[in-house]
Scaffold this motif. Structure first.
Motif, PDB file in Angstrom:
ATOM      1  N   ARG A 312       0.857  -1.053  -0.056  1.00  0.00           N
ATOM      2  CA  ARG A 312       0.194  -0.125  -0.077  1.00  0.00           C
ATOM      3  C   ARG A 312       0.590   1.332   0.152  1.00  0.00           C
ATOM      4  O   ARG A 312       0.682   2.148  -0.609  1.00  0.00           O
ATOM      5  CB  ARG A 312      -1.018  -0.007   1.284  1.00  0.00           C
ATOM      6  CG  ARG A 312      -1.665   0.966   1.351  1.00  0.00           C
ATOM      7  CD  ARG A 312      -2.988   0.655   2.222  1.00  0.00           C
ATOM      8  NE  ARG A 312      -2.555   0.526   3.531  1.00  0.00           N
ATOM      9  CZ  ARG A 312      -2.634   1.062   4.588  1.00  0.00           C
ATOM     10  NH1 ARG A 312      -2.730   2.387   4.352  1.00  0.00           N
ATOM     11  NH2 ARG A 312      -1.979   0.845   5.801  1.00  0.00           N
ATOM     12  N   LEU A 313       1.845   1.245   0.853  1.00  0.00           N
ATOM     13  CA  LEU A 313       2.669   2.611   1.136  1.00  0.00           C
ATOM     14  C   LEU A 313       3.827   2.708  -0.019  1.00  0.00           C
ATOM     15  O   LEU A 313       4.237   3.827  -0.359  1.00  0.00           O
ATOM     16  CB  LEU A 313       3.326   2.657   2.351  1.00  0.00           C
ATOM     17  CG  LEU A 313       2.277   2.717   3.528  1.00  0.00           C
ATOM     18  CD1 LEU A 313       3.015   2.320   4.806  1.00  0.00           C
ATOM     19  CD2 LEU A 313       1.426   3.779   3.528  1.00  0.00           C
ATOM     20  N   ILE A 314       4.289   1.604  -0.399  1.00  0.00           N
ATOM     21  CA  ILE A 314       5.579   1.690  -1.354  1.00  0.00           C
ATOM     22  C   ILE A 314       5.302   1.165  -2.591  1.00  0.00           C
ATOM     23  O   ILE A 314       5.684   1.975  -3.556  1.00  0.00           O
ATOM     24  CB  ILE A 314       6.749   0.743  -0.542  1.00  0.00           C
ATOM     25  CG1 ILE A 314       7.157   1.150   0.893  1.00  0.00           C
ATOM     26  CG2 ILE A 314       7.998   0.797  -1.327  1.00  0.00           C
ATOM     27  CD1 ILE A 314       7.494   2.550   0.997  1.00  0.00           C
ATOM     28  N   PRO A 317       1.878   2.743  -4.897  1.00  0.00           N
ATOM     29  CA  PRO A 317       2.144   4.331  -5.243  1.00  0.00           C
ATOM     30  C   PRO A 317       3.376   4.419  -6.543  1.00  0.00           C
ATOM     31  O   PRO A 317       3.025   5.355  -7.500  1.00  0.00           O
ATOM     32  CB  PRO A 317       2.648   5.198  -4.162  1.00  0.00           C
ATOM     33  CG  PRO A 317       2.210   4.166  -2.757  1.00  0.00           C
ATOM     34  CD  PRO A 317       2.232   2.650  -3.596  1.00  0.00           C
ATOM     35  N   GLN A 318       4.133   3.436  -6.465  1.00  0.00           N
ATOM     36  CA  GLN A 318       5.312   3.668  -7.539  1.00  0.00           C
ATOM     37  C   GLN A 318       4.783   2.798  -8.840  1.00  0.00           C
ATOM     38  O   GLN A 318       5.119   3.223 -10.015  1.00  0.00           O
ATOM     39  CB  GLN A 318       6.488   2.751  -7.193  1.00  0.00           C
ATOM     40  CG  GLN A 318       7.356   3.576  -5.769  1.00  0.00           C
ATOM     41  CD  GLN A 318       8.697   2.910  -5.702  1.00  0.00           C
ATOM     42  OE1 GLN A 318       9.611   2.864  -6.559  1.00  0.00           O
ATOM     43  NE2 GLN A 318       8.694   2.388  -4.517  1.00  0.00           N
ATOM     44  N   LEU A 394       7.024  10.977 -10.673  1.00  0.00           N
ATOM     45  CA  LEU A 394       8.147  11.079  -9.862  1.00  0.00           C
ATOM     46  C   LEU A 394       8.887  12.137 -10.174  1.00  0.00           C
ATOM     47  O   LEU A 394       8.997  12.582 -11.290  1.00  0.00           O
ATOM     48  CB  LEU A 394       9.057   9.870 -10.267  1.00  0.00           C
ATOM     49  CG  LEU A 394       8.840   8.343  -9.318  1.00  0.00           C
ATOM     50  CD1 LEU A 394      10.029   7.589  -9.597  1.00  0.00           C
ATOM     51  CD2 LEU A 394       8.560   8.987  -8.047  1.00  0.00           C
TER      52      LEU A 394
END
Lengths: 397, 246
Positions: A312-314, A317-318, A394
């Motif tokens: 979810r956090l890493i 998102p990427q 990014l």
């Protein structure tokens, strides 16, 4: 072009007009391309106008304000044969948007789940997802739509033998009939409660984030959200006096009257579009997740994050950067594939515009309307997704 | 000798047919600083990656601060909270700012308030001497700066043990020193147990209590840095040192 000096007095490097100059070549190529496009466009338009005039076909959109004289099977707004063609086209447009929006939401959810499942360490789950993807995306959509439509209309009993699953819920080859709320004030309050719940959830999410920032304690956002979504409408209903009467479907003659309907056409189209597109979205999500380097998982694990936190956090998102562009294509595909509705009799924009152009003979205008509708829906999706893509890009350098 | 903080007992590991770790026995005392060296493919990275379970060992026991590494997720999570790791390729999270990289673990794993996590993060950024980069993204930093952020990220979790997996081998030569300086500073402060896989022999001489030489999955030789460099016992160690110390 600014051929002026960059460093004040320094002279620019010498240039000569030459075919070997890439700038010169590119200008020539662009000019040729532009001339060709204009010429082809002019030919098509003048040819069409000429042919229309020698056949004495009137052009223009005046027909839109005439009475349509046909009925439409299902419509989110009131429609009858006495309404105009313009309103008929609006009905078709709304039907297309309805199936596209619901379809995109459901296909995204299902596709994401299947895509993540395909990467599961559980052998059975991974293989089942793989089989789903390979079967679904390798069978033509039209065939799948016929399949679902046939399943619903052929294998379900007629209205007289309808399956009565729950009190007031009937499943037959005419679709699924459910009780609908009557025009009672309490139901409006319930609907209002639902909207209020959504607003409250936004506040709860903000509050939860603030509280976590301040104290480090996480707040049970999901449980609170579900409680609000269920509780607020019930509260509104109770305040309105808790009326018990509903518009229950009743068998009358050969079909049901009253209640709300999920038609076989809408159900089959939605089912087919969602399952088909989810197969592609699953692959988009899988490739997006795999595009994130394994080092990211390792770094997150080394910090002590759990697998789901890491996802979810890493990772997600990427991977969104990689997922969004092909995902946009799939949304556009789903929207445009909804035009296959015409094959199973769902009154989408193509189906309605077809009827219109058959009745009025305004073929060019009809096709132009269809093209304009799809172009504007697709461009809206594209614009939104491009904006979102830029939003999550990014930062490098 | 007090109870070691890390114990490896007869650890074996295979990648398919390939025997990467052979009967590794190693005790690391609290606060000890160890440098592991050896030719590539000798299993040094695999060994330290087993200590926080980025790799699974197949035989033997690994006990970290009294907790044995098994397939119990709770134990693994508990150990990972105590063990920080710095990677060869930094592995910063490119979608988060430097500050967010540093506060992610403290906020989500240690459940700290954001303000406190940020204060800690700034403290460690000062320590690795790049507080002014806090709002930038990793892609905007040089390799040396990124590795220093990665060290700070691990330190923010307040670990008892730090593992360094070839922290300088992906860096340009002129950036090696700035990272080593940070590591030397950390070592000189004392108290931190450090295991460092590196070929920086100057660093080993300066800070290590013990140097371990590995080859073909085995620990061949271990000694104090002075003895190790001046008087290597094993033939393979001598060969390796002659190749690396030109």
């Amino acid at each position: 072009m600014a051929k002026g000096s960059v460093n004040g007095a320094q002279p620019a490097p010498p240039r000569r007009l030459s075919w070997n100059d890439p700038d010169v070549r590119s200008i020539v190529y662009q000019a040729v391309a532009l001339i060709l496009v204009v010429a082809i466009g002019w030919f098509l338009v003048s040819n069409t106008l000429h042919n229309l005039s020698i056949r004495n076909i009137s052009t223009g959109f005046d027909f839109l304000s005439r009475e349509s004289g046909f009925a439409i099977g299902e419509s989110p707004i009131a429609f009858g044969p006495e309404n105009t063609y313009a309103r008929a086209i609006l009905v078709g447009l709304l039907n297309t948007i309805r199936v596209a929006v619901v379809g995109i939401v459901l296909a995204t959810i299902l596709g994401t789940i299947v895509g993540i499942a395909r990467l599961s360490k559980n052998w059975l789950i991974a293989k089942l997802s793989m089989i789903y993807v390979e079967v679904i995306r390798n069978i033509p959509l039209l065939l799948q739509l016929f399949f679902w439509y046939a399943i619903i209309t052929e294998s379900m009993p007629g209205p007289r033998q309808a399956l009565n699953l729950l009190p007031g819920v009937f499943v037959s080859n005419r679709g699924v009939k459910v009780p609908a709320p009557t025009d009672h004030f309490a139901y409006d309050l319930a609907a209002f409660g639902f909207l209020l719940a959504i607003v409250l959830i936004i506040f709860v999410v903000r509050f939860a984030r603030k509280r976590q920032d301040a104290t480090g304690q996480a707040f049970p956002v999901y449980r609170t959200g579900i409680a609000l979504l269920l509780g607020m409408p019930v509260l509104g209903w109770l305040i309105g006096g808790a009326p018990l009467e509903l518009d229950v479907p009743k068998l009358q003659g050969f079909n049901f009257v009253g209640g709300a309907t999920l038609t076989p056409e809408f159900a089959a189209l939605l089912f087919g579009l969602v399952l088909y597109t989810a197969g592609f979205i699953a692959e988009v999500v899988r490739s997006g997740i795999q595009a994130v380097s394994y080092g990211q998982w390792e770094a997150a694990s080394a910090l002590g994050l759990t697998r789901s936190q890491t996802l979810r956090l890493i990772v997600l998102p990427q991977s969104l950067r990689v997922i969004i562009p092909p995902m946009t294509s799939q949304y556009l595909n789903l929207t445009k594939n909804s035009s296959l509705a015409v094959a199973i009799g769902y009154p989408d924009i193509v189906s309605v515009a077809n009827t219109t152009l058959n009745q009025t003979g305004q073929a060019i205008e009809g096709i132009m309307i269809i093209m304009a509708v799809y172009l504007s829906i697709s461009l809206s999706i594209s614009l939104f997704m491009n904006w979102y893509n830029k939003h999550i890009a990014l930062v490098e350098r | 000798m007090a109870v070691p903080i890390i114990e490896l007992q007869k650890v074996n590991k295979w990648y398919g047919e390939f025997h990467v770790l052979r009967n590794i026995n190693l005790n690391v005392a609290r606060g000890e600083r160890i440098v592991v060296c050896g030719p590539s493919g000798s299993g040094k990275s695999t060994m330290i990656r087993c200590i926080n379970r980025l790799e699974e060992h197949q035989q033997g026991h690994i006990i970290v601060d009294g907790t044995e590494l098994t397939n119990d997720i709770k134990n693994i999570d508990a150990i990972r909270r105590e063990v920080g790791m710095v990677f060869q390729h930094f592995n910063l999270f490119p979608h988060l700012t430097v500050l967010e990289n540093l506060t992610l673990g403290p906020i989500w794993v240690l459940k700290k308030p954001k303000a406190e996590a940020e204060a800690t993060a700034m403290k460690y950024l000062e320590r690795v001497r790049i507080p002014e980069q806090a709002k930038k993204y990793p892609g905007q930093l040089s390799g040396g700066q990124q590795q220093r952020v990665a060290i700070a990220r691990s330190l923010c979790m307040n670990p008892k043990i730090m593992l360094f997996d070839e922290p300088t081998s992906a860096l340009d030569p002129e950036m090696v020193k700035e990272v080593l300086d940070v590591m030397v500073g950390l070592a000189e402060e004392g108290g931190m147990t450090m295991i460092c896989v590196t070929h920086e022999m100057g660093f080993a001489r300066k800070v290590a209590n013990r140097v371990i030489f590995m080859d073909r999955g085995e620990i061949i030789e271990q000694n104090t840095p002075e003895e190790f460099f001046s008087n290597p016992q094993n033939e393979r160690t001598q060969l390796f040192l002659s190749q690396i110390l030109h």
